[in-house]
Design a protein around this motif. Structure first.
Motif, PDB file in Angstrom:
ATOM      1  N   GLN A   1      40.546 -35.279  19.888  1.00 42.48           N
ATOM      2  CA  GLN A   1      39.913 -35.057  18.583  1.00 42.48           C
ATOM      3  C   GLN A   1      38.465 -34.566  18.747  1.00 42.48           C
ATOM      4  O   GLN A   1      37.978 -33.745  17.977  1.00 42.48           O
ATOM      5  CB  GLN A   1      39.933 -36.354  17.779  1.00 42.48           C
TER       6      GLN A   1
ATOM      7  N   GLU B   1      34.806 -37.022   6.802  1.00 44.52           N
ATOM      8  CA  GLU B   1      35.577 -37.803   7.776  1.00 44.52           C
ATOM      9  C   GLU B   1      36.089 -39.073   7.118  1.00 44.52           C
ATOM     10  O   GLU B   1      35.315 -39.868   6.575  1.00 44.52           O
ATOM     11  CB  GLU B   1      34.719 -38.151   8.991  1.00 44.52           C
TER      12      GLU B   1
ATOM     13  N   GLY C   1      37.622 -42.487   8.085  1.00 45.01           N
ATOM     14  CA  GLY C   1      37.718 -43.298   9.296  1.00 45.01           C
ATOM     15  C   GLY C   1      36.617 -42.890  10.260  1.00 45.01           C
ATOM     16  O   GLY C   1      36.823 -42.075  11.158  1.00 45.01           O
ATOM     17  N   VAL C   2      35.435 -43.445  10.066  1.00 45.28           N
ATOM     18  CA  VAL C   2      34.251 -43.024  10.832  1.00 45.28           C
ATOM     19  C   VAL C   2      34.061 -43.909  12.066  1.00 45.28           C
ATOM     20  O   VAL C   2      33.671 -43.429  13.129  1.00 45.28           O
ATOM     21  CB  VAL C   2      32.988 -43.117   9.937  1.00 45.28           C
TER      22      VAL C   2
ATOM     23  N   ALA D   1      31.298 -43.480  14.783  1.00 47.20           N
ATOM     24  CA  ALA D   1      30.703 -42.155  14.577  1.00 47.20           C
ATOM     25  C   ALA D   1      30.792 -41.231  15.780  1.00 47.20           C
ATOM     26  O   ALA D   1      30.006 -40.293  15.885  1.00 47.20           O
ATOM     27  CB  ALA D   1      29.244 -42.280  14.133  1.00 47.20           C
TER      28      ALA D   1
ATOM     29  N   SER E   1      33.186 -39.003  16.409  1.00 41.74           N
ATOM     30  CA  SER E   1      33.571 -37.674  15.926  1.00 41.74           C
ATOM     31  C   SER E   1      32.452 -37.045  15.106  1.00 41.74           C
ATOM     32  O   SER E   1      32.122 -35.868  15.279  1.00 41.74           O
ATOM     33  CB  SER E   1      34.822 -37.775  15.055  1.00 41.74           C
TER      34      SER E   1
ATOM     35  N   PHE F   1      33.924 -41.990   5.091  1.00 35.58           N
ATOM     36  CA  PHE F   1      34.585 -43.056   4.319  1.00 35.58           C
ATOM     37  C   PHE F   1      35.225 -44.023   5.296  1.00 35.58           C
ATOM     38  O   PHE F   1      35.979 -43.603   6.183  1.00 35.58           O
ATOM     39  CB  PHE F   1      35.653 -42.449   3.392  1.00 35.58           C
ATOM     40  N   ASP F   2      34.909 -45.305   5.150  1.00 34.72           N
ATOM     41  CA  ASP F   2      35.476 -46.287   6.080  1.00 34.72           C
ATOM     42  C   ASP F   2      35.507 -47.661   5.436  1.00 34.72           C
ATOM     43  O   ASP F   2      34.635 -48.016   4.630  1.00 34.72           O
ATOM     44  CB  ASP F   2      34.667 -46.330   7.386  1.00 34.72           C
ATOM     45  N   LEU F   3      36.518 -48.413   5.848  1.00 35.86           N
ATOM     46  CA  LEU F   3      36.668 -49.795   5.387  1.00 35.86           C
ATOM     47  C   LEU F   3      35.951 -50.744   6.338  1.00 35.86           C
ATOM     48  O   LEU F   3      35.829 -51.935   6.055  1.00 35.86           O
ATOM     49  CB  LEU F   3      38.181 -50.109   5.356  1.00 35.86           C
TER      50      LEU F   3
ATOM     51  N   VAL G   1      36.904 -51.977   9.255  1.00 32.79           N
ATOM     52  CA  VAL G   1      37.787 -53.065   9.680  1.00 32.79           C
ATOM     53  C   VAL G   1      37.134 -53.741  10.892  1.00 32.79           C
ATOM     54  O   VAL G   1      36.826 -53.053  11.874  1.00 32.79           O
ATOM     55  CB  VAL G   1      39.176 -52.514  10.070  1.00 32.79           C
TER      56      VAL G   1
ATOM     57  N   ASN H   1      32.996 -52.809  15.135  1.00 33.29           N
ATOM     58  CA  ASN H   1      32.964 -51.715  14.155  1.00 33.29           C
ATOM     59  C   ASN H   1      31.813 -52.032  13.192  1.00 33.29           C
ATOM     60  O   ASN H   1      32.031 -52.515  12.084  1.00 33.29           O
ATOM     61  CB  ASN H   1      34.321 -51.685  13.424  1.00 33.29           C
TER      62      ASN H   1
ATOM     63  N   ASP I   1      38.350 -49.078   0.887  1.00 31.85           N
ATOM     64  CA  ASP I   1      39.633 -48.434   1.185  1.00 31.85           C
ATOM     65  C   ASP I   1      39.571 -46.980   0.716  1.00 31.85           C
ATOM     66  O   ASP I   1      39.349 -46.718  -0.474  1.00 31.85           O
ATOM     67  CB  ASP I   1      40.739 -49.211   0.443  1.00 31.85           C
ATOM     68  N   SER I   2      39.801 -46.045   1.643  1.00 33.06           N
ATOM     69  CA  SER I   2      39.657 -44.617   1.298  1.00 33.06           C
ATOM     70  C   SER I   2      40.622 -44.190   0.200  1.00 33.06           C
ATOM     71  O   SER I   2      40.375 -43.197  -0.480  1.00 33.06           O
ATOM     72  CB  SER I   2      39.868 -43.750   2.543  1.00 33.06           C
TER      73      SER I   2
ATOM     74  N   ASP J   1      41.302 -39.770   9.864  1.00 35.43           N
ATOM     75  CA  ASP J   1      41.445 -40.685  11.007  1.00 35.43           C
ATOM     76  C   ASP J   1      41.155 -42.127  10.569  1.00 35.43           C
ATOM     77  O   ASP J   1      40.491 -42.871  11.275  1.00 35.43           O
ATOM     78  CB  ASP J   1      40.455 -40.244  12.108  1.00 35.43           C
ATOM     79  N   GLY J   2      41.648 -42.483   9.364  1.00 37.26           N
ATOM     80  CA  GLY J   2      41.384 -43.830   8.863  1.00 37.26           C
ATOM     81  C   GLY J   2      42.604 -44.714   9.021  1.00 37.26           C
ATOM     82  O   GLY J   2      43.080 -44.940  10.138  1.00 37.26           O
ATOM     83  N   VAL J   3      43.136 -45.168   7.895  1.00 40.69           N
ATOM     84  CA  VAL J   3      44.328 -46.032   7.903  1.00 40.69           C
ATOM     85  C   VAL J   3      45.496 -45.278   8.545  1.00 40.69           C
ATOM     86  O   VAL J   3      45.578 -44.053   8.459  1.00 40.69           O
ATOM     87  CB  VAL J   3      44.653 -46.465   6.447  1.00 40.69           C
TER      88      VAL J   3
HETATM   89  C1  LIG Z   1      40.454 -44.621  14.713  1.00 43.85           C
HETATM   90  S1  LIG Z   1      39.071 -45.289  13.882  1.00 43.85           S
HETATM   91  C2  LIG Z   1      38.130 -43.865  13.531  1.00 43.85           C
HETATM   92  C3  LIG Z   1      37.515 -43.253  14.746  1.00 43.85           C
HETATM   93  C4  LIG Z   1      36.526 -42.160  14.446  1.00 43.85           C
HETATM   94  N1  LIG Z   1      37.107 -41.113  13.630  1.00 43.85           N
HETATM   95  C5  LIG Z   1      36.022 -41.586  15.732  1.00 43.85           C
HETATM   96  O1  LIG Z   1      36.493 -40.526  16.154  1.00 43.85           O
HETATM   97  O2  LIG Z   1      35.187 -42.204  16.360  1.00 43.85           O
HETATM   98  C6  LIG Z   1      39.746 -45.686  12.335  1.00 43.85           C
HETATM   99  C7  LIG Z   1      38.750 -46.199  11.322  1.00 43.85           C
HETATM  100  O3  LIG Z   1      39.440 -46.202  10.073  1.00 43.85           O
HETATM  101  C8  LIG Z   1      38.985 -47.313   9.334  1.00 43.85           C
HETATM  102  N2  LIG Z   1      40.011 -47.645   8.337  1.00 43.85           N
HETATM  103  C9  LIG Z   1      41.177 -48.306   8.497  1.00 43.85           C
HETATM  104  N3  LIG Z   1      41.819 -48.427   7.330  1.00 43.85           N
HETATM  105  C10 LIG Z   1      41.053 -47.805   6.401  1.00 43.85           C
HETATM  106  C11 LIG Z   1      41.175 -47.587   5.000  1.00 43.85           C
HETATM  107  N4  LIG Z   1      42.240 -48.003   4.300  1.00 43.85           N
HETATM  108  N5  LIG Z   1      40.190 -46.916   4.367  1.00 43.85           N
HETATM  109  C12 LIG Z   1      39.107 -46.473   5.047  1.00 43.85           C
HETATM  110  N6  LIG Z   1      38.952 -46.641   6.372  1.00 43.85           N
HETATM  111  C13 LIG Z   1      39.902 -47.296   7.043  1.00 43.85           C
HETATM  112  C14 LIG Z   1      38.741 -48.393  10.353  1.00 43.85           C
HETATM  113  O4  LIG Z   1      37.793 -49.322   9.850  1.00 43.85           O
HETATM  114  C15 LIG Z   1      38.226 -47.598  11.547  1.00 43.85           C
HETATM  115  O5  LIG Z   1      36.829 -47.598  11.557  1.00 43.85           O
END
Ligand SMILES: C[S@@+](CC[C@H](N)C(=O)[O-])C[C@H]1O[C@@H](n2cnc3c(N)ncnc32)[C@H](O)[C@@H]1O
Length: 267
Positions: free
Chosen positions: A96, A114, A116-117, A120, A122, A138-140, A142, A150, A175-176, A198-200
């Motif tokens: 990615q 983005e 799922g940050v 950071a 990406s 946008f990020d939850l 988690v 995180n 939640d995105s 790249d979130g949920v």
């Molecule tokens: C794989 S990581 C992202 C990695 C990031 N894109 C990078 O390249 O470094 C997934 C992220 O999605 C977030 N996430 C999971 N479920 C989510 C949701 N329903 N809404 C928003 N973010 C969510 C998680 O908190 C996590 O930080």
């Protein structure tokens, strides 16, 4: 009571309708303002060649080295360094991060979305190529996502300042599936050059992220996703929403790593 609510939530995840993007006729194009700025989106092989280039590999290593170190960042640097040490100029690998380096280098984005940050990584690649780019994350948040801390928006701001980001930075927590449509409703004219989903990782969640985000991708823009090898269902959703749609030309790398897919919106 909680168990019942959890079961009802799980059932709703299974039966809720699969959302699809509703594209807008007023979507702007990248370029096209005159002979010196033609509307000429990169072809999928162009994007792939850039993502697989040694320049991409070096740039990613350099950016990862400038971020706060954790196992993920170290693993990324090690992987690129070992591949090049072993195979020299023949080493070809994309993930990615190299794909986002390619997308940012080819398009010089002014707006990046983005979903799922996390830490950071990406977003830092995009910012390192194009420091003025406005970044919308946008990020939850988690906790302990994939076994690592995180920390959240303040940490992301610091990481991006490490790579010299100078543009607008908007970070929406939650939640995105709820935060993204709500934010976009308030910004009807906002379109993005590059989008990473790249979130949920649930079917309903990813489909909803695509449905909300893709109508805001400029024509000529690029959408990126990863983890296709970790979650094969993600590949099926990608196939259904993007690969089968003539609006996009598709490129993928699944030979090693987590598997990355990217598509250029051509229509
Ligand atoms: C794989 S990581 C992202 C990695 C990031 N894109 C990078 O390249 O470094 C997934 C992220 O999605 C977030 N996430 C999971 N479920 C989510 C949701 N329903 N809404 C928003 N973010 C969510 C998680 O908190 C996590 O930080």
């Amino acid at each position: 009571m909680t168990a019942l609510t959890d079961r009802l939530d799980a059932l709703w995840e299974k039966v809720r309708p699969f959302p699809v993007p509703e594209y807008r006729p007023d979507t702007p194009k990248i370029g096209g303002t005159g002979p010196l700025d033609p509307h000429l989106p990169p072809t999928a092989p162009t994007l792939g060649a850039a993502a697989l280039s040694s320049e991409a590999s070096s740039a990613v290593q350099e950016t990862l080295a400038s971020l706060t170190q954790n196992d993920d960042a170290k693993r990324g640097q090690y992987w690129h360094a070992m591949g090049r040490a072993k195979y020299g100029e023949h080493w070809r690998f994309a993930d990615q991060l190299t794909t986002l380096w390619a997308a940012s280098t080819l398009l010089q984005p002014s707006a990046y979305l983005e979903i799922g940050v996390c830490r950071a990584r990406s977003a830092a690649i995009v910012a390192s190529v194009r420091p003025q780019c406005a970044i919308y994350g946008f990020d939850l948040w988690v906790p302990d996502y994939a076994g690592g801390p995180n920390p959240g928006p303040e940490f992301v701001r610091e990481e991006l300042s490490r790579v010299g980001h100078q543009g607008t930075l908007v970070l929406e927590s939650g939640d995105s599936r709820e935060t993204l449509p709500a934010f976009l409703l308030g910004h009807p004219d906002l379109f993005f050059d590059v989008i990473t989903v790249d979130g949920v990782k649930s079917v309903a969640g990813v489909a909803s992220d695509y449905a909300n985000a893709l109508p805001r991708l400029k024509i000529g823009g690029i959408v990126v996703t990863d983890d296709l090898m970790l979650f094969p269902i993600l590949r099926r959703i990608w196939n259904r929403v993007i690969e089968r749609d003539d609006r996009y030309v598709n490129w993928e790398f699944r030979d090693a790593g987590f598997g990355v897919a990217a598509a250029v919106r051509v229509a």
